[in-house]
Design a protein around this motif. Structure first.
Motif, PDB file in Angstrom:
ATOM      1  N   VAL A 169     129.931  25.472 -34.043  1.00 39.57           N
ATOM      2  CA  VAL A 169     129.047  26.063 -33.382  1.00 39.57           C
ATOM      3  C   VAL A 169     127.714  25.877 -34.063  1.00 39.57           C
ATOM      4  O   VAL A 169     126.618  25.562 -33.681  1.00 39.57           O
ATOM      5  CB  VAL A 169     129.195  27.458 -33.258  1.00 39.57           C
ATOM      6  CG1 VAL A 169     127.992  28.257 -32.865  1.00 39.57           C
ATOM      7  CG2 VAL A 169     130.513  27.858 -32.318  1.00 39.57           C
ATOM      8  N   LEU A 218     123.933  24.360 -32.918  1.00 39.92           N
ATOM      9  CA  LEU A 218     122.674  24.920 -33.106  1.00 39.92           C
ATOM     10  C   LEU A 218     121.608  24.204 -34.006  1.00 39.92           C
ATOM     11  O   LEU A 218     120.599  24.423 -33.416  1.00 39.92           O
ATOM     12  CB  LEU A 218     123.108  26.504 -33.643  1.00 39.92           C
ATOM     13  CG  LEU A 218     123.699  27.337 -32.498  1.00 39.92           C
ATOM     14  CD1 LEU A 218     124.132  28.616 -33.358  1.00 39.92           C
ATOM     15  CD2 LEU A 218     122.931  27.599 -31.359  1.00 39.92           C
ATOM     16  N   SER A 277     117.377  30.131 -33.175  1.00 44.47           N
ATOM     17  CA  SER A 277     118.447  29.948 -32.017  1.00 44.47           C
ATOM     18  C   SER A 277     120.049  30.371 -32.558  1.00 44.47           C
ATOM     19  O   SER A 277     120.721  30.886 -31.939  1.00 44.47           O
ATOM     20  CB  SER A 277     118.681  28.370 -31.516  1.00 44.47           C
ATOM     21  OG  SER A 277     119.300  27.539 -32.638  1.00 44.47           O
ATOM     22  N   TYR A 278     120.095  30.312 -33.901  1.00 48.73           N
ATOM     23  CA  TYR A 278     121.215  30.609 -34.732  1.00 48.73           C
ATOM     24  C   TYR A 278     121.111  32.291 -34.753  1.00 48.73           C
ATOM     25  O   TYR A 278     122.334  32.998 -34.497  1.00 48.73           O
ATOM     26  CB  TYR A 278     121.283  30.279 -36.032  1.00 48.73           C
ATOM     27  CG  TYR A 278     122.241  30.721 -36.853  1.00 48.73           C
ATOM     28  CD1 TYR A 278     123.788  30.489 -36.605  1.00 48.73           C
ATOM     29  CD2 TYR A 278     122.012  31.440 -38.026  1.00 48.73           C
ATOM     30  CE1 TYR A 278     124.731  31.315 -37.001  1.00 48.73           C
ATOM     31  CE2 TYR A 278     123.123  32.006 -38.832  1.00 48.73           C
ATOM     32  CZ  TYR A 278     124.365  31.901 -38.326  1.00 48.73           C
ATOM     33  OH  TYR A 278     125.338  32.475 -39.272  1.00 48.73           O
ATOM     34  N   HIS A 323     121.911  33.557 -31.266  1.00 47.59           N
ATOM     35  CA  HIS A 323     123.537  33.238 -30.973  1.00 47.59           C
ATOM     36  C   HIS A 323     124.356  34.431 -31.467  1.00 47.59           C
ATOM     37  O   HIS A 323     125.055  35.411 -30.788  1.00 47.59           O
ATOM     38  CB  HIS A 323     123.870  32.157 -31.392  1.00 47.59           C
ATOM     39  CG  HIS A 323     125.389  32.127 -31.428  1.00 47.59           C
ATOM     40  ND1 HIS A 323     126.026  31.793 -30.179  1.00 47.59           N
ATOM     41  CD2 HIS A 323     126.300  32.125 -32.249  1.00 47.59           C
ATOM     42  CE1 HIS A 323     127.275  31.630 -30.474  1.00 47.59           C
ATOM     43  NE2 HIS A 323     127.607  31.769 -31.810  1.00 47.59           N
ATOM     44  N   TRP A 324     123.990  35.004 -32.848  1.00 44.44           N
ATOM     45  CA  TRP A 324     124.378  35.903 -33.398  1.00 44.44           C
ATOM     46  C   TRP A 324     124.164  37.190 -32.697  1.00 44.44           C
ATOM     47  O   TRP A 324     125.230  38.098 -32.688  1.00 44.44           O
ATOM     48  CB  TRP A 324     124.144  36.058 -34.813  1.00 44.44           C
ATOM     49  CG  TRP A 324     124.892  37.205 -35.743  1.00 44.44           C
ATOM     50  CD1 TRP A 324     125.471  38.392 -35.493  1.00 44.44           C
ATOM     51  CD2 TRP A 324     124.923  36.716 -37.107  1.00 44.44           C
ATOM     52  NE1 TRP A 324     125.974  38.767 -36.603  1.00 44.44           N
ATOM     53  CE2 TRP A 324     125.866  37.852 -37.679  1.00 44.44           C
ATOM     54  CE3 TRP A 324     124.761  35.654 -38.071  1.00 44.44           C
ATOM     55  CZ2 TRP A 324     126.274  38.006 -38.972  1.00 44.44           C
ATOM     56  CZ3 TRP A 324     125.258  35.957 -39.531  1.00 44.44           C
ATOM     57  CH2 TRP A 324     126.066  37.092 -39.863  1.00 44.44           C
ATOM     58  N   GLU A 359     123.471  37.793 -29.763  1.00 41.44           N
ATOM     59  CA  GLU A 359     124.432  37.995 -28.552  1.00 41.44           C
ATOM     60  C   GLU A 359     125.769  37.916 -28.501  1.00 41.44           C
ATOM     61  O   GLU A 359     126.235  38.542 -27.686  1.00 41.44           O
ATOM     62  CB  GLU A 359     123.890  36.578 -27.502  1.00 41.44           C
ATOM     63  CG  GLU A 359     122.664  36.396 -26.971  1.00 41.44           C
ATOM     64  CD  GLU A 359     122.492  35.213 -26.492  1.00 41.44           C
ATOM     65  OE1 GLU A 359     123.108  34.138 -26.761  1.00 41.44           O
ATOM     66  OE2 GLU A 359     121.302  34.986 -25.797  1.00 41.44           O
ATOM     67  N   THR A 360     126.432  37.321 -29.565  1.00 39.93           N
ATOM     68  CA  THR A 360     127.755  37.720 -29.695  1.00 39.93           C
ATOM     69  C   THR A 360     128.036  38.903 -30.319  1.00 39.93           C
ATOM     70  O   THR A 360     129.077  39.428 -29.816  1.00 39.93           O
ATOM     71  CB  THR A 360     128.449  36.404 -30.672  1.00 39.93           C
ATOM     72  OG1 THR A 360     127.534  36.309 -31.913  1.00 39.93           O
ATOM     73  CG2 THR A 360     128.259  35.307 -29.806  1.00 39.93           C
TER      74      THR A 360
END
Length: 204
Positions: free
Chosen positions: A70, A74, A88-89, A92-93, A95-96
């Motif tokens: 992942v 990214l 972007s990292y 991503h964190w 959102e998850t």
């Protein structure tokens, strides 16, 4: 059983175990539950793992291996600046960790508090994986400094360590509060840190 079948069965057990542990925790999940979820005979478990603890170590190793892929996606985006890759990292964190689907959430967050006092082998595997992630974040901060998307005086190592620890803490608070306020605060603070060279400034 050939090597391919061996790996497939082992992966099935690990995958089933990860889903259950993300939902219930390591201690609350028994081997019988994992094997029932994996649809594997009870006697098969010890063919692949010497103990539940070793299963936990391999589960963590597998998780960080997948997580590294992942990070590759990214961070290896040459069209983006270092700061854009970092953001972007964190997105991503965000959102998850705010997604209600447990299979998208972070196994490191789930296990860090629970197993660190139960198993030194699992703790050390978590530490190794987390250290590797912080190292990748540090590399991205250095890239951002070089391409001028981040302040020149940022201390890359300190920034990576503090931001990662902040997001880990925010993820734990998200579980306690059952809302996204802590993660939103982490995002706000991250944006402020990456915009200022006076927060984590290199020592002269």
């Amino acid at each position: 059983m050939n090597r391919s079948e061996h790996q497939d069965t082992r992966e099935t057990i690990l995958s089933a175990g990860e889903l259950l542990i993300l939902s219930k925790g390591f201690s609350a999940v028994g081997l019988s539950q994992i094997l029932a979820q994996a649809k594997v005979p009870k006697g098969s478990f010890y063919h692949y793992f010497k103990s539940k603890e070793q299963f936990g170590v391999e589960l963590i190793r597998r998780y960080f291996s997948h997580y590294g892929q992942v990070l590759d996606e990214l961070f290896n985006q040459p069209e983006k600046s270092g700061k854009e890759r970092l953001m972007s990292y964190w997105l991503h964190w965000f959102e998850t960790q705010t997604d209600e689907c447990c299979d998208k959430q972070c196994l490191a967050v789930k296990l860090s508090a629970e197993v660190s006092d139960l198993s030194d082998d699992m703790r050390l595997m978590l530490k190794s994986g987390i250290d590797a992630i912080i190292g990748r974040i540090e590399e991205c901060v250095v890239l951002g400094i070089r391409d001028s998307s981040l302040p020149a005086m940022l201390d890359a190592r300190l920034t990576a360590v503090v931001l990662y620890q902040q997001w880990m803490g925010a993820s734990l608070m998200t579980k306690v509060r059952r809302d996204d306020s802590a993660i939103k605060t982490a995002m706000m603070m991250t944006e402020q840190v990456l915009a200022s060279d006076s927060v984590f400034k290199k020592e002269s």
